[in-house]
Each structure stands twice: as structure tokens, then as C-alpha cells.
Design a protein around this motif. Structure first.
Motif, mmCIF file in Angstrom:
data_model
loop_
_atom_site.group_PDB
_atom_site.id
_atom_site.type_symbol
_atom_site.label_atom_id
_atom_site.label_comp_id
_atom_site.label_asym_id
_atom_site.label_seq_id
_atom_site.Cartn_x
_atom_site.Cartn_y
_atom_site.Cartn_z
ATOM 1 N N TRP A 80 0.782 -1.205 -0.010
ATOM 2 C CA TRP A 80 0.013 -0.027 0.190
ATOM 3 C C TRP A 80 0.918 1.130 -0.029
ATOM 4 C CZ3 TRP A 80 0.489 3.257 4.124
ATOM 5 C CH2 TRP A 80 1.301 2.916 5.074
ATOM 6 N N LEU A 81 2.274 1.367 0.309
ATOM 7 C CA LEU A 81 2.908 2.263 0.402
ATOM 8 C C LEU A 81 3.218 2.796 -1.128
ATOM 9 C CD1 LEU A 81 5.474 1.187 3.292
ATOM 10 C CD2 LEU A 81 4.011 3.018 3.227
ATOM 11 N N GLY A 82 3.244 1.754 -1.858
ATOM 12 C CA GLY A 82 3.630 2.084 -3.302
ATOM 13 C C GLY A 82 2.537 2.521 -4.189
ATOM 14 N N VAL A 92 -9.111 11.278 12.953
ATOM 15 C CA VAL A 92 -7.988 11.050 13.475
ATOM 16 C C VAL A 92 -6.832 11.420 12.606
ATOM 17 C CG1 VAL A 92 -6.095 9.410 14.588
ATOM 18 C CG2 VAL A 92 -8.567 9.102 14.968
ATOM 19 N N ARG A 93 -7.060 11.078 11.239
ATOM 20 C CA ARG A 93 -6.058 11.368 10.325
ATOM 21 C C ARG A 93 -6.052 12.770 9.854
ATOM 22 N NH1 ARG A 93 -8.365 8.806 6.393
ATOM 23 N NH2 ARG A 93 -7.023 7.047 6.305
ATOM 24 N N ALA A 94 -6.910 13.369 9.862
ATOM 25 C CA ALA A 94 -7.073 14.975 9.624
ATOM 26 C C ALA A 94 -6.208 15.805 10.969
ATOM 27 C CB ALA A 94 -8.376 15.405 9.553
ATOM 28 N N VAL A 95 -6.690 15.202 11.998
ATOM 29 C CA VAL A 95 -5.994 15.950 13.280
ATOM 30 C C VAL A 95 -4.372 15.731 13.340
ATOM 31 C CG1 VAL A 95 -5.847 16.139 15.721
ATOM 32 C CG2 VAL A 95 -8.070 16.165 14.652
ATOM 33 N N ALA A 104 -0.250 7.669 8.192
ATOM 34 C CA ALA A 104 -0.436 6.685 6.976
ATOM 35 C C ALA A 104 -0.507 5.256 7.761
ATOM 36 C CB ALA A 104 0.261 6.621 5.946
ATOM 37 N N PHE A 105 0.646 4.908 8.556
ATOM 38 C CA PHE A 105 0.828 3.512 9.275
ATOM 39 C C PHE A 105 -0.312 3.520 10.311
ATOM 40 C CE2 PHE A 105 4.901 3.868 7.326
ATOM 41 C CZ PHE A 105 5.202 2.724 6.899
ATOM 42 N N ILE A 106 -0.511 4.388 11.060
ATOM 43 C CA ILE A 106 -1.544 4.333 12.220
ATOM 44 C C ILE A 106 -2.890 4.140 11.585
ATOM 45 C CG2 ILE A 106 -2.545 5.613 14.052
ATOM 46 C CD1 ILE A 106 0.250 6.814 14.641
ATOM 47 N N THR A 107 -3.401 5.061 10.707
ATOM 48 C CA THR A 107 -4.802 4.683 10.260
ATOM 49 C C THR A 107 -5.059 3.723 9.658
ATOM 50 O OG1 THR A 107 -3.945 6.353 8.290
ATOM 51 C CG2 THR A 107 -5.160 7.414 10.264
ATOM 52 N N ARG A 108 -3.875 2.989 8.713
ATOM 53 C CA ARG A 108 -4.017 1.986 8.088
ATOM 54 C C ARG A 108 -4.564 0.717 9.136
ATOM 55 N NH1 ARG A 108 -3.626 -0.963 3.534
ATOM 56 N NH2 ARG A 108 -2.898 -3.077 3.704
ATOM 57 N N ASP A 109 -3.630 0.692 10.136
ATOM 58 C CA ASP A 109 -3.732 -0.401 11.101
ATOM 59 C C ASP A 109 -5.268 -0.189 11.992
ATOM 60 O OD1 ASP A 109 -1.563 -1.673 10.884
ATOM 61 O OD2 ASP A 109 -0.486 -0.535 12.582
ATOM 62 N N LEU A 110 -5.733 1.264 12.091
ATOM 63 C CA LEU A 110 -7.014 1.489 12.644
ATOM 64 C C LEU A 110 -8.132 0.966 11.816
ATOM 65 C CD1 LEU A 110 -6.543 5.095 14.208
ATOM 66 C CD2 LEU A 110 -6.730 3.149 15.345
ATOM 67 N N GLU A 111 -8.015 1.337 10.488
ATOM 68 C CA GLU A 111 -9.010 0.595 9.485
ATOM 69 C C GLU A 111 -9.175 -0.841 9.412
ATOM 70 O OE1 GLU A 111 -7.362 2.099 5.981
ATOM 71 O OE2 GLU A 111 -8.274 4.243 6.038
ATOM 72 N N ILE A 112 -8.114 -1.523 9.660
ATOM 73 C CA ILE A 112 -8.164 -3.039 9.912
ATOM 74 C C ILE A 112 -8.982 -3.357 11.275
ATOM 75 C CG2 ILE A 112 -7.059 -5.104 10.383
ATOM 76 C CD1 ILE A 112 -4.409 -3.954 8.964
ATOM 77 N N TRP A 113 -8.864 -2.784 12.305
ATOM 78 C CA TRP A 113 -9.485 -2.958 13.471
ATOM 79 C C TRP A 113 -10.917 -2.235 13.484
ATOM 80 C CZ3 TRP A 113 -10.995 1.451 16.533
ATOM 81 C CH2 TRP A 113 -11.604 1.377 17.706
ATOM 82 N N SER A 114 -11.174 -1.149 12.700
ATOM 83 C CA SER A 114 -12.390 -0.563 12.593
ATOM 84 C C SER A 114 -13.261 -1.449 11.786
ATOM 85 C CB SER A 114 -12.338 0.760 11.947
ATOM 86 O OG SER A 114 -13.471 1.153 11.839
ATOM 87 N N GLU A 115 -13.024 -2.091 10.490
ATOM 88 C CA GLU A 115 -13.681 -2.891 9.920
ATOM 89 C C GLU A 115 -14.234 -4.330 10.664
ATOM 90 O OE1 GLU A 115 -13.303 -5.579 5.650
ATOM 91 O OE2 GLU A 115 -11.617 -4.333 6.434
#
Length: 419
Positions: free
Chosen positions: A110-112, A304-307, A247-258
């Protein structure tokens, strides 16, 4: 620091196999998937060793060239310190590029997949961080050893060996850092980079009483050219790294959120099954309650991403606009950074419902600590602004580490034991 084609092909095959297995087992880790990941990690370690060998060779060659006609001291002009910092910085930069490229192409694909400008900014910022840490560690260590062994000089062989050690260590750890970069390791690098940059600015500051004012005094022309550029560059790069960390934090949060959103939806549906009327419809109060439950329990990753991005932009703005250039804009960027951080702390229960309650407690305590520290500065006048900035930085990085560790624990809980 190159690798062979067969190894490159093996890395791609292992990465592709790991991706297929991960998509086949989204909620857990199979034994086959764990074995594939382990093989990929071993391959990464092998490449890190090649980077160490390449860095050592660079150091040896440079050592025999520059130390051929004189005995260099450990620190000072024409010393091991000077050339070691150069070898360490260049080797760390090259090794990081190789490791991070491998990471983006084979592990964190996803980084690329992000916009090219975003990839370029992140890569340059991370490269500067790794090279700068290698340079500053080399400068500091050889300075300390020279103070311990006053008057010591070495011959060309010993000088080349010392440069080889610097190059090998820099190449090994930088490649590993780039290839295995995570939110936690990135936050550690950020803290180390900021601390090192500010420390170097302090050491080279021409005004020894800068701390009577505030840290921003290090970024003015009165502090000297070296301190000016080091301090402001540290802030700009650190601000960019915070956006990368986001970007790293929100990606992990999206996995947990889903996962947690789906789980809550199932529980809500089960509860509503006993509330439906004969015609299959829900009473108005049940629909209202369900809507409120969905609103309250929905993680707000975008907020979270915006802040956090606003925090990164604000910190970069503090470095781009030194206080000597424009006082009001500099203060505005600083205030917006603090305000964004406080909003994130206080709003945690709303933006990320479902986190451990102890984390909400530590967030509120952190917010209270920042507010109390500000009150001790103004209006109480217990200490100056420099002390407030030190306390704020300590609270920020301490909370960030706790935040990232909680995210990692929640994501690991979803994966469960190896099947």
C-alpha cells in the motif's frame, strides 16, 4: 550493496505467496502464512548483511585513501569523526533506500499505491532521518571517545577499520529499519531524530543563554548558522514524518475498525430481532436507538487522520517560518500544533470508541498535564517557555508510544493464534 537476481525473484515469490495467504485468512494467521512470513524475514536479514558488507567496504576504501599520509585523531579536523559521519550518512541513506523499496514493493504494498508526490516526500524525509541519525551518532561517539583518550591518533589501517565498522553498522540497521518499518519503529525514529537534532542545535548555538527564551531561539540567526539550519530542518522533516506515521496508524486503525464495526452490526441485528413487530418492522424508538448506537460506536478514522496531519503540517510550519522571520505566523503554527494535539487527546472516546478505557484515562491525564504545564508558565510564572516546551514534547512522545502500542495490541488480537 546489490543482491542477486535469484534472491530478488525469491523475495517476490515469497511476498506474493504471503499476500495470497493473508487475503485467504483475513481474521487470523495460518501456519503456512506464518512460515512464509518467516522465510521473507530471513531473506530480508540476508540482504541487510549484504548492505553491512557493502558499507564496510566503502569505509575501508575511503579510510585507506584519506588516511594514507597522516595519523588521524578520533575527533577534530581530518579525523575519524569527520569521515565516519560521512560514511555513516551515505551508507545509511543508500541502505535505507534499498530496504524501503523492498518494503513498499513486497511487504507493505500500500505504500507504493499512494500518490507519487506523497511517496516522494515520505521517502526523502525518511532518508534524511536515517542519514542524519547515523551522522549525529558518529559525531557524538567519536567526540566522547576522543575526550576519553586524549591525544590518541591511529594509523591508516586502524582508521580504515573504524570507518568500516561505522559503514557496516549504518548499512545493516538502516536496511532493516527501511525493510521492517512499522508505526512503532517510525515513532521511535521520530523521537530519536528530534532529540538528536535539537541536541546538535544546542551544542552549536552561539548564544549560550538561548534557553532563557525558548527553543525557537535556536532557529534564529542569532543562534548561529549551524544551529539555525539544524533546528529548522529537524522541525520540517519531523512534521513530514508525522504525516507518514499517520498513514501507518490509520491503516492499522482501518483494519481494527472494519472488524469491530462488523461485530457491532451483528450484535445490533441480534438485539433488533427480538424487537420487531409482527409485520417485521421496528418500533420508532428502536430505530432511533439503533441510529444513535451506530453513531456513537462508529470509529472516525478520518478525524484521526485529519488531526494528525494538521499536527505534522503545523510542526513543519514552525520550522519553515522561524520566529525571527515572522513572529505572529510562527506563534500561530505553534499554537495550532498544541490545539490539534489537545483535540486528539480529549476527543479520543468519540473518535475511537472501543479502545481500552485505561487508554482514555491516560489521554485525559495527558491533556490535563499539558494544560497544567501551560498554567505553570502563564499566568503562574513558575518557569519559562523552554520548560513548557520540554514537558509538552515529553507528553507528546509518551502518549504517542502508548497510542501505537494499543493499536498494535488490538490488531494482534484480531489475528488471533496461529492456526
Amino acid at each position: 550493496m546489490s543482491t542477486s537476481t535469484p534472491s530478488h525473484g525469491m523475495a517476490r515469490r515469497l511476498a506474493a505467496q504471503a499476500a495470497v495467504e493473508e487475503s485467504s485468512h483475513p481474521a487470523g494467521v495460518s501456519r503456512t502464512q506464518a512460515q512464509t512470513q518467516a522465510k521473507l524475514q530471513v531473506l530480508i536479514e540476508s540482504r541487510a548483511i549484504w548492505c553491512a558488507i557493502g558499507g564496510a567496504l566503502i569505509g575501508v576504501v575511503l579510510g585507506f585513501v584519506v588516511f594514507a599520509e597522516h595519523r588521524p585523531p578520533l575527533a577534530g579536523e581530518e579525523s575519524i569523526q569527520v569521515y565516519g559521519s560521512a560514511v555513516g550518512g551515505v551508507t545509511a541513506a543508500l541502505a535505507f533506500l534499498l530496504g524501503f523499496s523492498l518494503n513498499a514493493r513486497l511487504a507493505n504494498i500500500w505504500l507504493g499505491e499512494r500518490p507519487k508526490i506523497r511517496q516522494l516526500m515520505d521517502t526523502v524525509a525518511l532518508l534524511v532521518v536515517h542519514a542524519s541519525i547515523a551522522v549525529m551518532v558518529s559525531l557524538g561517539l567519536f567526540r566522547v571517545f576522543q575526550e576519553a583518550f586524549i591525544g590518541l591518533t591511529v594509523d591508516s589501517i586502524a582508521g580504515a577499520v573504524l570507518l568500516a565498522i561505522v559503514g557496516g553498522i549504518s548499512g545493516y540497521f538502516s536496511f532493516n529499519s527501511g525493510a521492517r518499518i512499522t508505526a512503532f519503529s517510525l515513532s521511535t525514529l521520530l523521537a530519536l531524530f528530534m532529540a538528536s537534532g535539537v541536541l546538535v542545535s544546542m551544542i552549536f548555538a552561539e548564544n549560550p543563554f538561548w534557553w532563557h527564551v525558548m527553543f525557537s531561539e535556536l532557529g534564529t540567526g542569532q543562534a548561529g548558522l549551524t544551529s539555525f539550519w539544524t533546528f529548522n530542518t529537524t522541525l520540517v522533516v519531523s512534521g513530514t514524518i508525522i504525516t507518514t506515521l499517520t498513514a501507518f496508524i490509520t491503516r492499522d486503525l482501518e483494519i481494527w475498525s472494519e472488524f469491530i464495526t462488523g461485530l457491532r452490526a451483528e450484535k445490533l441485528e441480534q438485539r433488533q430481532a427480538g424487537q420487531r413487530r409482527a409485520d417485521g418492522r421496528l418500533p420508532w424508538w428502536a430505530r432511533l436507538r439503533a441510529a444513535w448506537t451506530r453513531h456513537v460506536s462508529r470509529p472516525r478514522i478520518g478525524m484521526v487522520r485529519a488531526v494528525m496531519i494538521s499536527m505534522g503540517v503545523s510542526l513543519a510550519g514552525v520550522g519553515l517560518v522561524p520566529i525571527s522571520l515572522h513572529h505572529d505566523i510562527h506563534v500561530l503554527f505553534s499554537a495550532f500544533f498544541v490545539l490539534s494535539f489537545l483535540v486528539l487527546l480529549v476527543g479520543m472516546p468519540y473518535v475511537l470508541p472501543g479502545f481500552p478505557r485505561t487508554f482514555y484515562l491516560i489521554s485525559y491525564l495527558s491533556a490535563a498535564g499539558v494544560i497544567l504545564a501551560a498554567a505553570l508558565w502563564q499566568p503562574i510564572g513558575y518557569y519559562n517557555l523552554t520548560s513548557l516546551e520540554l514537558i509538552g514534547a515529553a507528553v507528546l512522545f509518551s502518549w504517542m508510544v502508548v497510542f501505537i502500542r494499543n493499536i498494535a495490541a488490538l490488531v494482534a488480537q484480531l489475528k488471533g493464534p496461529v492456526a
